[in-house]
Design a protein around this motif. Structure first.
Motif, PDB file in Angstrom:
ATOM      1  N   TYR A 159      37.466  36.978  37.728  1.00 31.89           N
ATOM      2  CA  TYR A 159      36.118  36.389  37.819  1.00 31.89           C
ATOM      3  C   TYR A 159      35.605  36.007  36.444  1.00 31.89           C
ATOM      4  O   TYR A 159      34.930  34.984  36.267  1.00 31.89           O
ATOM      5  CB  TYR A 159      35.172  37.362  38.532  1.00 31.89           C
ATOM      6  CG  TYR A 159      35.531  37.545  39.985  1.00 31.89           C
ATOM      7  CD1 TYR A 159      36.389  38.565  40.403  1.00 31.89           C
ATOM      8  CD2 TYR A 159      35.062  36.648  40.945  1.00 31.89           C
ATOM      9  CE1 TYR A 159      36.742  38.698  41.739  1.00 31.89           C
ATOM     10  CE2 TYR A 159      35.425  36.780  42.282  1.00 31.89           C
ATOM     11  CZ  TYR A 159      36.260  37.804  42.671  1.00 31.89           C
ATOM     12  OH  TYR A 159      36.631  37.931  43.999  1.00 31.89           O
ATOM     13  N   ARG A 160      35.945  36.831  35.450  1.00 27.27           N
ATOM     14  CA  ARG A 160      35.567  36.488  34.074  1.00 27.27           C
ATOM     15  C   ARG A 160      36.273  35.193  33.638  1.00 27.27           C
ATOM     16  O   ARG A 160      35.687  34.345  32.977  1.00 27.27           O
ATOM     17  CB  ARG A 160      35.917  37.626  33.115  1.00 27.27           C
ATOM     18  CG  ARG A 160      34.979  38.847  33.217  1.00 27.27           C
ATOM     19  CD  ARG A 160      35.505  40.007  32.382  1.00 27.27           C
ATOM     20  NE  ARG A 160      34.635  41.193  32.462  1.00 27.27           N
ATOM     21  CZ  ARG A 160      33.764  41.552  31.494  1.00 27.27           C
ATOM     22  NH1 ARG A 160      33.635  40.813  30.404  1.00 27.27           N
ATOM     23  NH2 ARG A 160      33.022  42.634  31.637  1.00 27.27           N
ATOM     24  N   ALA A 161      37.529  35.036  34.072  1.00 26.83           N
ATOM     25  CA  ALA A 161      38.273  33.819  33.695  1.00 26.83           C
ATOM     26  C   ALA A 161      37.599  32.581  34.283  1.00 26.83           C
ATOM     27  O   ALA A 161      37.470  31.550  33.617  1.00 26.83           O
ATOM     28  CB  ALA A 161      39.717  33.930  34.188  1.00 26.83           C
ATOM     29  N   VAL A 183      34.708  30.921  45.919  1.00 30.60           N
ATOM     30  CA  VAL A 183      35.338  31.442  44.687  1.00 30.60           C
ATOM     31  C   VAL A 183      36.119  32.701  45.040  1.00 30.60           C
ATOM     32  O   VAL A 183      37.291  32.854  44.671  1.00 30.60           O
ATOM     33  CB  VAL A 183      34.281  31.743  43.601  1.00 30.60           C
ATOM     34  CG1 VAL A 183      34.883  32.574  42.457  1.00 30.60           C
ATOM     35  CG2 VAL A 183      33.676  30.453  43.070  1.00 30.60           C
ATOM     36  N   ARG A 184      35.491  33.568  45.807  1.00 29.63           N
ATOM     37  CA  ARG A 184      36.147  34.826  46.196  1.00 29.63           C
ATOM     38  C   ARG A 184      37.398  34.526  47.030  1.00 29.63           C
ATOM     39  O   ARG A 184      38.447  35.123  46.832  1.00 29.63           O
ATOM     40  CB  ARG A 184      35.181  35.716  46.964  1.00 29.63           C
ATOM     41  CG  ARG A 184      33.863  36.012  46.236  1.00 29.63           C
ATOM     42  CD  ARG A 184      33.172  37.240  46.781  1.00 29.63           C
ATOM     43  NE  ARG A 184      33.918  38.438  46.409  1.00 29.63           N
ATOM     44  CZ  ARG A 184      33.782  39.080  45.255  1.00 29.63           C
ATOM     45  NH1 ARG A 184      32.959  38.634  44.337  1.00 29.63           N
ATOM     46  NH2 ARG A 184      34.505  40.168  45.018  1.00 29.63           N
ATOM     47  N   ALA A 185      37.269  33.555  47.935  1.00 30.71           N
ATOM     48  CA  ALA A 185      38.410  33.211  48.804  1.00 30.71           C
ATOM     49  C   ALA A 185      39.566  32.659  47.968  1.00 30.71           C
ATOM     50  O   ALA A 185      40.734  32.961  48.226  1.00 30.71           O
ATOM     51  CB  ALA A 185      37.958  32.191  49.848  1.00 30.71           C
ATOM     52  N   VAL A 241      20.679  44.340  36.118  1.00 25.81           N
ATOM     53  CA  VAL A 241      20.601  43.053  36.826  1.00 25.81           C
ATOM     54  C   VAL A 241      21.949  42.732  37.465  1.00 25.81           C
ATOM     55  O   VAL A 241      22.052  42.352  38.623  1.00 25.81           O
ATOM     56  CB  VAL A 241      20.173  41.928  35.859  1.00 25.81           C
ATOM     57  CG1 VAL A 241      20.369  40.559  36.485  1.00 25.81           C
ATOM     58  CG2 VAL A 241      18.730  42.138  35.410  1.00 25.81           C
ATOM     59  N   ARG A 242      23.018  42.969  36.685  1.00 28.79           N
ATOM     60  CA  ARG A 242      24.356  42.636  37.197  1.00 28.79           C
ATOM     61  C   ARG A 242      24.752  43.572  38.341  1.00 28.79           C
ATOM     62  O   ARG A 242      25.296  43.140  39.353  1.00 28.79           O
ATOM     63  CB  ARG A 242      25.371  42.704  36.046  1.00 28.79           C
ATOM     64  CG  ARG A 242      26.720  42.176  36.366  1.00 28.79           C
ATOM     65  CD  ARG A 242      27.380  41.599  35.120  1.00 28.79           C
ATOM     66  NE  ARG A 242      27.711  42.589  34.120  1.00 28.79           N
ATOM     67  CZ  ARG A 242      28.859  43.233  34.043  1.00 28.79           C
ATOM     68  NH1 ARG A 242      29.783  43.025  34.963  1.00 28.79           N
ATOM     69  NH2 ARG A 242      29.113  44.087  33.073  1.00 28.79           N
ATOM     70  N   ASP A 243      24.453  44.864  38.185  1.00 32.34           N
ATOM     71  CA  ASP A 243      24.756  45.820  39.272  1.00 32.34           C
ATOM     72  C   ASP A 243      24.020  45.427  40.544  1.00 32.34           C
ATOM     73  O   ASP A 243      24.575  45.463  41.643  1.00 32.34           O
ATOM     74  CB  ASP A 243      24.344  47.244  38.872  1.00 32.34           C
ATOM     75  CG  ASP A 243      25.276  47.875  37.833  1.00 32.34           C
ATOM     76  OD1 ASP A 243      24.880  48.902  37.263  1.00 32.34           O
ATOM     77  OD2 ASP A 243      26.374  47.337  37.610  1.00 32.34           O
ATOM     78  N   ARG A 295      22.950  42.386  41.386  1.00 31.08           N
ATOM     79  CA  ARG A 295      23.539  41.160  41.936  1.00 31.08           C
ATOM     80  C   ARG A 295      24.838  41.492  42.683  1.00 31.08           C
ATOM     81  O   ARG A 295      25.098  40.996  43.762  1.00 31.08           O
ATOM     82  CB  ARG A 295      23.803  40.145  40.827  1.00 31.08           C
ATOM     83  CG  ARG A 295      24.178  38.772  41.339  1.00 31.08           C
ATOM     84  CD  ARG A 295      24.519  37.806  40.207  1.00 31.08           C
ATOM     85  NE  ARG A 295      23.361  37.517  39.373  1.00 31.08           N
ATOM     86  CZ  ARG A 295      23.308  37.754  38.067  1.00 31.08           C
ATOM     87  NH1 ARG A 295      24.332  38.317  37.452  1.00 31.08           N
ATOM     88  NH2 ARG A 295      22.238  37.438  37.371  1.00 31.08           N
ATOM     89  N   ASP A 296      25.636  42.395  42.069  1.00 33.92           N
ATOM     90  CA  ASP A 296      26.937  42.733  42.677  1.00 33.92           C
ATOM     91  C   ASP A 296      26.770  43.484  43.999  1.00 33.92           C
ATOM     92  O   ASP A 296      27.563  43.313  44.920  1.00 33.92           O
ATOM     93  CB  ASP A 296      27.771  43.602  41.712  1.00 33.92           C
ATOM     94  CG  ASP A 296      28.243  42.823  40.494  1.00 33.92           C
ATOM     95  OD1 ASP A 296      28.724  43.455  39.550  1.00 33.92           O
ATOM     96  OD2 ASP A 296      28.113  41.579  40.494  1.00 33.92           O
ATOM     97  N   SER A 297      25.751  44.330  44.073  1.00 34.07           N
ATOM     98  CA  SER A 297      25.644  45.176  45.274  1.00 34.07           C
ATOM     99  C   SER A 297      24.789  44.532  46.358  1.00 34.07           C
ATOM    100  O   SER A 297      24.891  44.915  47.521  1.00 34.07           O
ATOM    101  CB  SER A 297      25.093  46.555  44.907  1.00 34.07           C
ATOM    102  OG  SER A 297      23.983  46.409  44.067  1.00 34.07           O
TER     103      SER A 297
END
Ligand SMILES: Nc1ncnc2c1ncn2[C@@H]1O[C@H](COP(=O)(O)OP(=O)(O)O)[C@@H](O)[C@H]1O
Ligand SMILES: Nc1ccn([C@@H]2O[C@H](COP(=O)(O)OP(=O)(O)O)[C@@H](O)[C@H]2O)c(=O)n1
Length: 224
Positions: free
Chosen positions: A39-41, A98-100, A174-176, A178-180
């Protein structure tokens, strides 16, 4: 053909997943995949092309264009560890396509690990819930957000980055969130995951606890 023994390690930012996954993989002789680096890439590719990380069309195109030849050089790019890239990764990772686009690469790695390894350790956010729901060993590694922010702060400073604790803590919250809270593949422990809170554990203690759990799994092939 031997079945690959899959270890799935999920958890929020800077909980210690990657450190644990690398050490487990080298101890067990398994292959390791840091799924966050995928995902970082995608995030880094967007930033370098001048796209906004929430440009879903650009994110889908970048994820779809990634293959083993393009992703492997990116995985070793130090820029991948920048916090701006972590934020970009978190933004592109809410896009279902993106995930797919990244799913087959992760599953192939888990089920047919490179170099004939007998198993694979994958760390990320949805390995035990979406990528490898049948993994025989699932761990959910977490720690208090303040502890994780302090770990990320020292990690960033060790790379020479200017980092301020309050900003790292806020970004992490914020990131946690968004992720959850995202609709697709949210960050959450699999129902059969071993919960490992490393708030009061150093990396050695976390490793011992994880190895004890993995060895206790019925399907775990003895290794010498
Ligand atoms: N149990 C632990 N105790 C203290 N520091 C840790 C522990 N596990 C990892 N670290 C350190 O915290 C930082 C983040 O760890 P990392 O494994 O990269 O987390 P994640 O992969 O969950 O983002 C790294 O600098 C790592 O060396
Ligand atoms: N399996 C995964 C791994 C990462 N990610 C996303 O990618 C971002 C960066 O993941 P990472 O594991 O490199 O982040 P850290 O835990 O190292 O901070 C996460 O914040 C998630 O938004 C994801 O959605 N699914």
């Amino acid at each position: 053909m031997t079945i690959s023994f899959i270890v799935a390690i999920d958890g929020p930012a800077a909980s210690g997943k990657g450190t644990l996954a690398r050490r487990l993989a080298s101890t067990l002789g398994y292959a390791h995949l840091d799924t966050g680096a995928l995902y970082r890439a995608v995030g880094l590719t967007l930033l370098r092309a001048g796209h906004a990380p929430d440009d879903a069309r650009a994110a889908i195109a970048a994820a779809s264009a990634l293959d083993a030849a393009t992703v492997l050089p990116l995985m070793n790019d130090p820029a991948l560890r920048q916090d701006a890239v972590a934020v970009a990764a978190s933004k592109v990772s809410v896009v279902p396509e993106v995930r797919a686009a990244l799913l087959d690469f992760q599953r192939d790695f888990a089920h047919r690990p490179p170099h004939g390894a007998k198993g694979a350790v994958l760390d990320g956010r949805d390995v035990g819930t979406v990528v490898c729901p049948d993994a025989p060993a699932k761990l959910y590694v977490t720690a208090d957000v303040e502890v994780r922010a302090r770990r990320r702060l020292s990690e960033l400073r060790n790379t020479g980055a200017e980092a301020i604790y309050e900003a790292v803590l806020e970004d992490m919250k914020v990131r946690d969130a968004r992720d959850s809270q995202r609709a697709v593949a949210p960050l959450k422990p699999a129902v059969d995951a071993f919960l490992l809170d490393t708030s009061m554990m150093d990396a050695d203690q976390a490793f011992v606890a994880a190895m004890d759990f993995i060895r206790s799994r019925p399907a775990f092939p003895d290794f010498h």
